[in-house]
Write a protein that holds these residues in place. Structure first.
Motif, PDB file in Angstrom:
ATOM      1  N   ALA A 141       3.867   2.672  19.567  1.00 26.95           N
ATOM      2  CA  ALA A 141       5.182   2.662  18.928  1.00 26.95           C
ATOM      3  C   ALA A 141       5.164   1.783  17.686  1.00 26.95           C
ATOM      4  O   ALA A 141       5.779   2.113  16.655  1.00 26.95           O
ATOM      5  N   PHE A 142       4.459   0.637  17.764  1.00 25.89           N
ATOM      6  CA  PHE A 142       4.322  -0.245  16.592  1.00 25.89           C
ATOM      7  C   PHE A 142       3.618   0.506  15.466  1.00 25.89           C
ATOM      8  O   PHE A 142       3.998   0.400  14.291  1.00 25.89           O
ATOM      9  N   LEU A 143       2.564   1.263  15.816  1.00 23.76           N
ATOM     10  CA  LEU A 143       1.815   2.024  14.826  1.00 23.76           C
ATOM     11  C   LEU A 143       2.695   3.098  14.178  1.00 23.76           C
ATOM     12  O   LEU A 143       2.590   3.363  12.975  1.00 23.76           O
ATOM     13  N   MET A 144       3.599   3.692  14.947  1.00 25.07           N
ATOM     14  CA  MET A 144       4.518   4.695  14.405  1.00 25.07           C
ATOM     15  C   MET A 144       5.476   4.058  13.395  1.00 25.07           C
ATOM     16  O   MET A 144       5.740   4.620  12.330  1.00 25.07           O
ATOM     17  N   GLY A 145       6.009   2.876  13.742  1.00 20.03           N
ATOM     18  CA  GLY A 145       6.884   2.180  12.809  1.00 20.03           C
ATOM     19  C   GLY A 145       6.166   1.814  11.526  1.00 20.03           C
ATOM     20  O   GLY A 145       6.723   1.917  10.422  1.00 20.03           O
ATOM     21  N   ALA A 146       4.896   1.398  11.658  1.00 20.89           N
ATOM     22  CA  ALA A 146       4.105   1.059  10.475  1.00 20.89           C
ATOM     23  C   ALA A 146       3.894   2.287   9.587  1.00 20.89           C
ATOM     24  O   ALA A 146       3.921   2.187   8.351  1.00 20.89           O
ATOM     25  N   SER A 147       3.712   3.454  10.199  1.00 23.38           N
ATOM     26  CA  SER A 147       3.517   4.684   9.425  1.00 23.38           C
ATOM     27  C   SER A 147       4.776   5.059   8.652  1.00 23.38           C
ATOM     28  O   SER A 147       4.700   5.528   7.510  1.00 23.38           O
ATOM     29  N   LEU A 148       5.943   4.856   9.265  1.00 25.18           N
ATOM     30  CA  LEU A 148       7.199   5.102   8.552  1.00 25.18           C
ATOM     31  C   LEU A 148       7.334   4.148   7.363  1.00 25.18           C
ATOM     32  O   LEU A 148       7.727   4.554   6.257  1.00 25.18           O
ATOM     33  N   PHE A 149       7.025   2.880   7.587  1.00 25.06           N
ATOM     34  CA  PHE A 149       7.143   1.868   6.548  1.00 25.06           C
ATOM     35  C   PHE A 149       6.223   2.183   5.368  1.00 25.06           C
ATOM     36  O   PHE A 149       6.648   2.165   4.201  1.00 25.06           O
ATOM     37  N   THR A 150       4.960   2.488   5.647  1.00 19.75           N
ATOM     38  CA  THR A 150       4.009   2.757   4.569  1.00 19.75           C
ATOM     39  C   THR A 150       4.291   4.097   3.887  1.00 19.75           C
ATOM     40  O   THR A 150       4.028   4.250   2.684  1.00 19.75           O
ATOM     41  N   ALA A 151       4.842   5.066   4.626  1.00 23.02           N
ATOM     42  CA  ALA A 151       5.243   6.323   3.992  1.00 23.02           C
ATOM     43  C   ALA A 151       6.347   6.077   2.975  1.00 23.02           C
ATOM     44  O   ALA A 151       6.381   6.703   1.905  1.00 23.02           O
ATOM     45  N   GLY A 152       7.261   5.153   3.295  1.00 27.14           N
ATOM     46  CA  GLY A 152       8.321   4.802   2.358  1.00 27.14           C
ATOM     47  C   GLY A 152       7.773   4.168   1.092  1.00 27.14           C
ATOM     48  O   GLY A 152       8.199   4.495  -0.028  1.00 27.14           O
ATOM     49  N   ILE A 153       6.801   3.256   1.248  1.00 30.78           N
ATOM     50  CA  ILE A 153       6.188   2.623   0.079  1.00 30.78           C
ATOM     51  C   ILE A 153       5.498   3.667  -0.792  1.00 30.78           C
ATOM     52  O   ILE A 153       5.663   3.688  -2.026  1.00 30.78           O
ATOM     53  N   ALA A 154       4.712   4.556  -0.160  1.00 27.19           N
ATOM     54  CA  ALA A 154       3.995   5.591  -0.913  1.00 27.19           C
ATOM     55  C   ALA A 154       4.956   6.539  -1.620  1.00 27.19           C
ATOM     56  O   ALA A 154       4.703   6.971  -2.751  1.00 27.19           O
ATOM     57  N   THR A 155       6.085   6.854  -0.988  1.00 28.94           N
ATOM     58  CA  THR A 155       7.072   7.741  -1.600  1.00 28.94           C
ATOM     59  C   THR A 155       7.711   7.089  -2.822  1.00 28.94           C
ATOM     60  O   THR A 155       7.942   7.750  -3.841  1.00 28.94           O
ATOM     61  N   LEU A 156       7.994   5.795  -2.744  1.00 29.02           N
ATOM     62  CA  LEU A 156       8.545   5.085  -3.905  1.00 29.02           C
ATOM     63  C   LEU A 156       7.535   5.039  -5.048  1.00 29.02           C
ATOM     64  O   LEU A 156       7.904   5.193  -6.223  1.00 29.02           O
ATOM     65  N   LEU A 157       6.258   4.816  -4.725  1.00 26.41           N
ATOM     66  CA  LEU A 157       5.227   4.834  -5.763  1.00 26.41           C
ATOM     67  C   LEU A 157       5.188   6.195  -6.445  1.00 26.41           C
ATOM     68  O   LEU A 157       5.009   6.284  -7.662  1.00 26.41           O
ATOM     69  N   GLN A 158       5.365   7.259  -5.675  1.00 27.03           N
ATOM     70  CA  GLN A 158       5.272   8.609  -6.207  1.00 27.03           C
ATOM     71  C   GLN A 158       6.488   8.989  -7.038  1.00 27.03           C
ATOM     72  O   GLN A 158       6.358   9.617  -8.097  1.00 27.03           O
ATOM     73  N   THR A 159       7.680   8.634  -6.595  1.00 30.63           N
ATOM     74  CA  THR A 159       8.908   9.093  -7.260  1.00 30.63           C
ATOM     75  C   THR A 159       9.332   8.188  -8.422  1.00 30.63           C
ATOM     76  O   THR A 159       9.792   8.674  -9.454  1.00 30.63           O
ATOM     77  N   LEU A 160       9.215   6.873  -8.247  1.00 25.26           N
ATOM     78  CA  LEU A 160       9.627   5.931  -9.294  1.00 25.26           C
ATOM     79  C   LEU A 160       8.449   5.553 -10.167  1.00 25.26           C
ATOM     80  O   LEU A 160       8.526   5.615 -11.385  1.00 25.26           O
ATOM     81  N   GLY A 161       7.364   5.141  -9.548  1.00 22.55           N
ATOM     82  CA  GLY A 161       6.135   4.863 -10.261  1.00 22.55           C
ATOM     83  C   GLY A 161       6.197   3.651 -11.177  1.00 22.55           C
ATOM     84  O   GLY A 161       7.232   3.017 -11.366  1.00 22.55           O
ATOM     85  N   PHE A 162       5.060   3.322 -11.726  1.00 21.37           N
ATOM     86  CA  PHE A 162       4.919   2.266 -12.733  1.00 21.37           C
ATOM     87  C   PHE A 162       3.610   2.515 -13.455  1.00 21.37           C
ATOM     88  O   PHE A 162       2.710   3.167 -12.945  1.00 21.37           O
ATOM     89  N   TRP A 163       3.505   2.007 -14.658  1.00 20.52           N
ATOM     90  CA  TRP A 163       2.305   2.178 -15.475  1.00 20.52           C
ATOM     91  C   TRP A 163       1.912   3.652 -15.446  1.00 20.52           C
ATOM     92  O   TRP A 163       2.711   4.498 -15.823  1.00 20.52           O
ATOM     93  N   LYS A 164       0.706   3.968 -15.010  1.00 24.86           N
ATOM     94  CA  LYS A 164       0.253   5.356 -14.936  1.00 24.86           C
ATOM     95  C   LYS A 164       0.216   5.851 -13.497  1.00 24.86           C
ATOM     96  O   LYS A 164      -0.507   6.787 -13.162  1.00 24.86           O
TER      97      LYS A 164
END
Length: 486
Positions: free
Chosen positions: A60-83
């Motif tokens: 269950a902890f691993l599932m929560g971590a996957s949700l958290f990191t998916a959110g970070i990756a989605t923000l990197l993809q949609t908002l982005g920075f530099w290149k």
């Protein structure tokens, strides 16, 4: 002719991808994306955790971590920075391509070393992918409509069995798997979504999937297939402690395996970006793909810090964009924020998990079918009557369907090869690229296929020319999604 009073000149209008919606619409549209991809995010850790010897609590902890990191990756993809970032409405989450090799790694190691070795391999694969992104993105020239149409169609067709599995209950070993109750709920949700799409208008029509999921879940309560135990057992707050399972370890065999997975993810993400770029009327050029791949791979490299796995694009959300016509990347950025909150608040994540898989499966049939339909539209602009394009599509689709139609077809092949062979999207994409090169580039038949440098990657409206890209200082509305701020 003068513009109407109060109407912005054409050059001053924001592209729909860059528009922001009112807060309520932003949240509900973002929540709809999360509902569509939630099961896909938590499924890999649910499978890998027990294979690595984790207890239900640790899983269950691993599932929560996957949700958290998916959110970070989605923000990197949609908002982005530099290149970094495609700056398209692109949802990222845990890639299924890594499940099989991670299970193999977990079973070959002691329980205390399994996850640290997996995380070490994922970090190296992410860094390697980040360095390769500028070179990998140049492959866009080998993705004319005959290739992208084939790949987009395979994406949709490959996802449909997932919806069928959800419709039956999701767990093939469960007593009620494939029961009339489960399939009936999936069928009812399917009909509800279709009716809502037909009778609603405006914003309500755009969130018809979310409304259908809510209606299906409410109906499922008296039917008895809604499980509330996740809410009663969940903690209110649960931060994914960095390196919770130990410091990463680096083993060459595991690293090679995950690097292959990373290349597969980059291939699929490239195809997904080309598809999404066409759907939102902002074609994914080389810079867009480079930025998108950097976001994928950077998110992958960061994920193990918070106990997450390799991330890539979620094709099912492309179907949601195509169906709802909500093209704002800030809606998907909102999805990323919701995913982070869910990762930090297990009890909130459990509310989303209340949606029974049969209900999700009924809606998924519509979503994934929309992706396949987009691929068919793209093939309509692929000059199928010329050269050997029809043969390219036939061969690529045929090979791509093998893992779907005959899942055990490659059972005698080495496990490392299964990373690619078990992905119909990857095999179909490779076959389409190779045959396109053989027939339309090196075969001496230049008239068979439009020059891929001038071909638009995805779509279905018949255009094959990439619009000219604006110079620095032109309106934001015309700026390519991946253009970095220099």
């Amino acid at each position: 002719m003068a513009a109407n009073p109060g109407q912005k000149p054409e050059g001053d209008r924001k592209h729909p991808v860059d528009e922001t919606l009112p807060p309520f619409k932003m949240f509900t549209s973002g929540l709809q994306h999360v509902a569509a991809m939630y099961a896909g995010v938590v499924a890999p850790p649910m499978i890998v955790g027990p294979a690595c010897g984790l207890s239900p609590t640790e899983t269950a902890f691993l599932m929560g971590a996957s949700l958290f990191t998916a959110g970070i990756a989605t923000l990197l993809q949609t908002l982005g920075f530099w290149k970094v970032g495609a700056k398209l409405p692109f949802v990222n989450g845990v890639s299924f391509a890594g499940v099989t090799p991670m299970i193999a790694i977990g079973k070959s190691q002691s329980p205390e070393n399994a996850l640290p070795i997996i995380f070490g391999a994922v970090i190296v694969a992410g860094v390697l992918g980040f360095l390769l992104a500028p070179y990998f993105s140049k492959l866009v020239r080998f993705f004319p409509p005959v290739v992208t149409g084939t790949v987009i169609t395979l994406i949709g067709v490959s996802l449909l069995p997932v919806a069928f599995n959800w419709s039956q209950g999701g767990n093939a070993t469960a007593p009620d798997y494939g029961s009339l109750t489960n399939i009936g709920m999936a069928a009812l949700t399917f009909l509800i979504v279709l009716v809502l799409r037909r009778v609603l208008r405006g914003f309500l029509q755009q969130i018809s999937i979310l409304l259908g999921l809510i209606a299906g879940t409410l109906i499922a309560i008296p039917v008895g297939i809604t499980n509330f135990s996740a809410i009663t057992e969940a903690d209110i707050v649960g931060f994914p402690t960095p390196f919770h399972f130990g410091a990463p370890q680096f083993e060459i065999a595991a690293i090679i395996s995950m690097c292959i997975v990373m290349l597969v993810c980059m291939t699929e993400s490239t195809a997904d970006m080309l598809a999404l770029g066409k759907i939102v009327d902002r074609p994914a050029d080389e810079r867009t793909i480079e930025g998108g791949l950097r976001a994928d791979t950077l998110g992958t490299a960061i994920s193990p810090l918070f106990n997450g796995f390799a991330n890539s694009a979620f094709a099912q959300n492309i179907g949601l964009v195509a169906m709802t016509k909500v093209r704002s990347r800030f809606v998907v950025a909102t999805s990323g924020l919701i995913l982070i909150v869910l990762g930090l608040c297990p009890v909130a994540a459990s509310v989303i998990s209340l949606v029974p898989l049969p209900v999700l499966g009924g809606a998924g049939i519509v979503l994934f079918g929309s992706v396949a339909a987009s691929g068919i539209q793209t093939l309509a602009s692929a000059a199928m009557e010329k050269g050997e394009n029809a043969l390219i599509v036939a061969a690529a689709v045929g090979i791509g369907l093998i893992p779907i139609a005959a899942p055990e077809f490659y059972h005698a092949f080495p496990k490392d090869m299964l990373v690619v062979l078990d992905s119909g999207i990857s095999t179909g994409c490779l076959v389409a690229i190779v045959l396109n090169l053989a027939f339309n580039h090196f075969g001496g038949r230049a008239d068979a296929e439009p020059d891929p440098l001038d071909a638009e990657a995805g779509g279905g409206h018949g255009e094959v020319e990439i619009p000219p890209q604006p110079r620095s200082g032109e309106a934001d509305s015309a700026e390519p999604a991946s253009a970095p701020a220099h």
